[in-house]
Scaffold this motif. Structure first.
Motif, PDB file in Angstrom:
ATOM      1  N   VAL A   6       0.858  -1.183   0.000  1.00  0.00           N
ATOM      2  CA  VAL A   6       0.000   0.000   0.000  1.00  0.00           C
ATOM      3  C   VAL A   6       0.900   1.241   0.000  1.00  0.00           C
ATOM      4  CG1 VAL A   6      -1.692   1.386   1.265  1.00  0.00           C
ATOM      5  CG2 VAL A   6      -1.945  -1.102   1.173  1.00  0.00           C
ATOM      6  N   PRO A   7       0.908   2.001  -1.082  1.00  0.00           N
ATOM      7  CA  PRO A   7       1.632   3.276  -1.084  1.00  0.00           C
ATOM      8  C   PRO A   7       0.846   4.309  -0.281  1.00  0.00           C
ATOM      9  CG  PRO A   7       0.537   2.944  -3.195  1.00  0.00           C
ATOM     10  CD  PRO A   7       0.280   1.702  -2.393  1.00  0.00           C
ATOM     11  N   VAL A   8       1.535   5.079   0.554  1.00  0.00           N
ATOM     12  CA  VAL A   8       0.849   6.118   1.330  1.00  0.00           C
ATOM     13  C   VAL A   8       0.223   7.113   0.351  1.00  0.00           C
ATOM     14  CG1 VAL A   8       1.156   8.016   2.957  1.00  0.00           C
ATOM     15  CG2 VAL A   8       2.361   5.849   3.326  1.00  0.00           C
ATOM     16  N   PRO A   9      -1.089   7.335   0.442  1.00  0.00           N
ATOM     17  CA  PRO A   9      -1.763   8.187  -0.547  1.00  0.00           C
ATOM     18  C   PRO A   9      -1.501   9.672  -0.325  1.00  0.00           C
ATOM     19  CG  PRO A   9      -3.343   7.400   1.066  1.00  0.00           C
ATOM     20  CD  PRO A   9      -2.055   6.715   1.386  1.00  0.00           C
ATOM     21  N   ALA A  35       6.291   2.022  -5.159  1.00  0.00           N
ATOM     22  CA  ALA A  35       5.632   0.722  -4.987  1.00  0.00           C
ATOM     23  C   ALA A  35       5.640  -0.081  -6.282  1.00  0.00           C
ATOM     24  CB  ALA A  35       4.194   0.932  -4.500  1.00  0.00           C
ATOM     25  N   ARG A  36       5.446   0.589  -7.412  1.00  0.00           N
ATOM     26  CA  ARG A  36       5.451  -0.117  -8.696  1.00  0.00           C
ATOM     27  C   ARG A  36       6.830  -0.718  -8.980  1.00  0.00           C
ATOM     28  NH1 ARG A  36       2.016   4.369 -12.205  1.00  0.00           N
ATOM     29  NH2 ARG A  36      -0.066   3.586 -11.661  1.00  0.00           N
ATOM     30  N   GLY A  37       7.868   0.023  -8.631  1.00  0.00           N
ATOM     31  CA  GLY A  37       9.209  -0.531  -8.807  1.00  0.00           C
ATOM     32  C   GLY A  37       9.424  -1.750  -7.948  1.00  0.00           C
ATOM     33  N   ILE A  38       8.986  -1.690  -6.700  1.00  0.00           N
ATOM     34  CA  ILE A  38       9.110  -2.835  -5.794  1.00  0.00           C
ATOM     35  C   ILE A  38       8.297  -4.016  -6.319  1.00  0.00           C
ATOM     36  CG2 ILE A  38       8.597  -3.671  -3.463  1.00  0.00           C
ATOM     37  CD1 ILE A  38       8.947  -0.686  -2.566  1.00  0.00           C
ATOM     38  N   ARG A  57      -4.102  -9.255   6.824  1.00  0.00           N
ATOM     39  CA  ARG A  57      -2.951  -9.274   5.915  1.00  0.00           C
ATOM     40  C   ARG A  57      -1.725  -8.572   6.516  1.00  0.00           C
ATOM     41  NH1 ARG A  57      -4.261 -10.757   0.673  1.00  0.00           N
ATOM     42  NH2 ARG A  57      -6.210 -11.928   0.738  1.00  0.00           N
ATOM     43  N   HIS A  58      -0.596  -8.977   5.964  1.00  0.00           N
ATOM     44  CA  HIS A  58       0.680  -8.323   6.269  1.00  0.00           C
ATOM     45  C   HIS A  58       0.930  -7.328   5.141  1.00  0.00           C
ATOM     46  CE1 HIS A  58       5.281  -8.862   7.203  1.00  0.00           C
ATOM     47  NE2 HIS A  58       4.903  -7.603   7.211  1.00  0.00           N
ATOM     48  N   VAL A  59       0.849  -6.039   5.473  1.00  0.00           N
ATOM     49  CA  VAL A  59       0.886  -4.961   4.486  1.00  0.00           C
ATOM     50  C   VAL A  59       2.249  -4.270   4.498  1.00  0.00           C
ATOM     51  CG1 VAL A  59      -0.109  -2.740   3.814  1.00  0.00           C
ATOM     52  CG2 VAL A  59      -1.595  -4.569   4.679  1.00  0.00           C
ATOM     53  N   LEU A  60       2.804  -4.064   3.320  1.00  0.00           N
ATOM     54  CA  LEU A  60       4.010  -3.258   3.182  1.00  0.00           C
ATOM     55  C   LEU A  60       3.584  -1.825   2.872  1.00  0.00           C
ATOM     56  CD1 LEU A  60       7.116  -3.084   3.058  1.00  0.00           C
ATOM     57  CD2 LEU A  60       6.937  -3.504   0.593  1.00  0.00           C
ATOM     58  N   LEU A  61       3.769  -0.930   3.841  1.00  0.00           N
ATOM     59  CA  LEU A  61       3.469   0.488   3.636  1.00  0.00           C
ATOM     60  C   LEU A  61       4.698   1.155   3.032  1.00  0.00           C
ATOM     61  CD1 LEU A  61       1.532   1.919   6.742  1.00  0.00           C
ATOM     62  CD2 LEU A  61       0.908   2.143   4.344  1.00  0.00           C
ATOM     63  N   VAL A  62       4.503   1.862   1.935  1.00  0.00           N
ATOM     64  CA  VAL A  62       5.615   2.464   1.190  1.00  0.00           C
ATOM     65  C   VAL A  62       5.446   3.977   1.119  1.00  0.00           C
ATOM     66  CG1 VAL A  62       6.666   2.652  -1.106  1.00  0.00           C
ATOM     67  CG2 VAL A  62       6.097   0.402  -0.176  1.00  0.00           C
ATOM     68  N   ASP A  63       6.516   4.696   1.441  1.00  0.00           N
ATOM     69  CA  ASP A  63       6.529   6.150   1.305  1.00  0.00           C
ATOM     70  C   ASP A  63       7.925   6.570   0.844  1.00  0.00           C
ATOM     71  OD1 ASP A  63       5.438   8.656   1.310  1.00  0.00           O
ATOM     72  OD2 ASP A  63       5.119   8.779   3.475  1.00  0.00           O
ATOM     73  N   ASP A  64       8.095   7.847   0.543  1.00  0.00           N
ATOM     74  CA  ASP A  64       9.387   8.304   0.041  1.00  0.00           C
ATOM     75  C   ASP A  64      10.406   8.499   1.151  1.00  0.00           C
ATOM     76  OD1 ASP A  64       7.881  10.443   0.949  1.00  0.00           O
ATOM     77  OD2 ASP A  64       8.684  11.864  -0.488  1.00  0.00           O
ATOM     78  N   VAL A  65       9.981   9.101   2.286  1.00  0.00           N
ATOM     79  CA  VAL A  65      10.926   9.372   3.375  1.00  0.00           C
ATOM     80  C   VAL A  65      10.193   9.344   4.704  1.00  0.00           C
ATOM     81  CG1 VAL A  65      10.616  11.881   3.197  1.00  0.00           C
ATOM     82  CG2 VAL A  65      12.735  10.982   4.180  1.00  0.00           C
ATOM     83  N   VAL A  66      10.891   8.894   5.741  1.00  0.00           N
ATOM     84  CA  VAL A  66      10.381   8.930   7.113  1.00  0.00           C
ATOM     85  C   VAL A  66      11.231   9.902   7.911  1.00  0.00           C
ATOM     86  CG1 VAL A  66      10.406   7.629   9.289  1.00  0.00           C
ATOM     87  CG2 VAL A  66       9.252   6.686   7.315  1.00  0.00           C
TER      88      VAL A  66
END
Length: 233
Positions: free
Chosen positions: A119-122, A140-143, A192-201
């Motif tokens: 899930v990419p952070v919207p 996320a698409r690259g991953i 589900r086990h969700v991979l949350l994706v963002d650019d920077v934390v």
């Protein structure tokens, strides 16, 4: 031979530049030259994704399993140009490139084992209209192109346009994103086990706010992946 000839011709006419140092890229290099790749301040958190400084931001906040970022982010540094070009210079393809790069580098670490979906952070609609794309979706698409994990984009949305987080402290960041996400359809997330994706934390406030809303789907676990991590001093 034919592809190589045309690639070389195009590169001669309009040479491509490294996003970090601005130097000319070699024929087989994309976005990042070999020297800057070697010098990228990698966190190596994927080698110990359960216990690191980034993971500690989410302890007690979300049911997290693994957390890792590709490199340590510092504003104004050479590597920070990667995220600047991605977010503000209309280069979503940089997100896909680094998403693939991360997935390829981490594939043998076991980081992606047991993860069900991404899930990419919207972004808020207004921000996405301004930018033209959601950079987290392109990461996320690259991953996904490497891991073959499905990407879910309709489960959660960002309901309001908030001010930039850049100049805010930890408490202001938390207040700035509190309640700005909404669960639309939790059916894909439940159990589900969700991979949350963002650019920077930085403080983790945005991901925590998004994750807490997603928890309403029931029995959701998270792993978190970003390109950059701004480690506090």
């Amino acid at each position: 031979m034919k592809d190589s000839f045309w690639s070389r011709l195009v590169d001669l006419i309009a040479p491509r530049a490294c996003v970090v140092c601005g130097g000319r890229l070699g024929i087989h290099e994309f976005f990042l030259c070999g020297s800057c790749n070697l010098q990228l301040p990698r966190t190596n958190y994927a080698d110990n994704p359960y216990e690191n400084d980034m993971a500690r931001l989410f302890w007690g906040q979300l049911p997290v399993e693994r957390c890792a970022a590709l490199f340590f982010y510092q504003g104004g540094s050479g590597p920070s140009q990667i995220l600047y070009e991605l977010k503000y210079k209309n280069h979503p393809e940089i997100g896909e490139f680094f998403g693939r790069m991360i997935a390829e580098e981490w594939n043998d670490t076991g980081f992606f084992e047991g993860i069900d979906l991404i899930v990419p952070v919207p972004l808020a609609k207004e921000r996405q209209r301004q930018r033209g794309y959601n950079q987290s979706l392109h990461i996320a698409r690259g991953i996904g192109s490497v891991t073959r994990l499905p990407i879910v984009t309709n489960a959660v949305s960002r309901e309001q346009f908030v001010e930039s987080q850049t100049q805010k402290d930890r408490w202001q960041r938390n207040e700035n994103v509190e309640g700005c996400f909404r669960l639309n359809d939790g059916s894909a997330l439940k159990g589900r086990h969700v991979l949350l994706v963002d650019d920077v934390v930085t403080t983790g406030a945005t991901i925590c706010s998004c994750g807490r809303e997603m928890l309403k789907a029931g029995d959701v676990r998270f792993s978190i992946l970003t390109i950059g991590f701004a480690k506090s001093k």
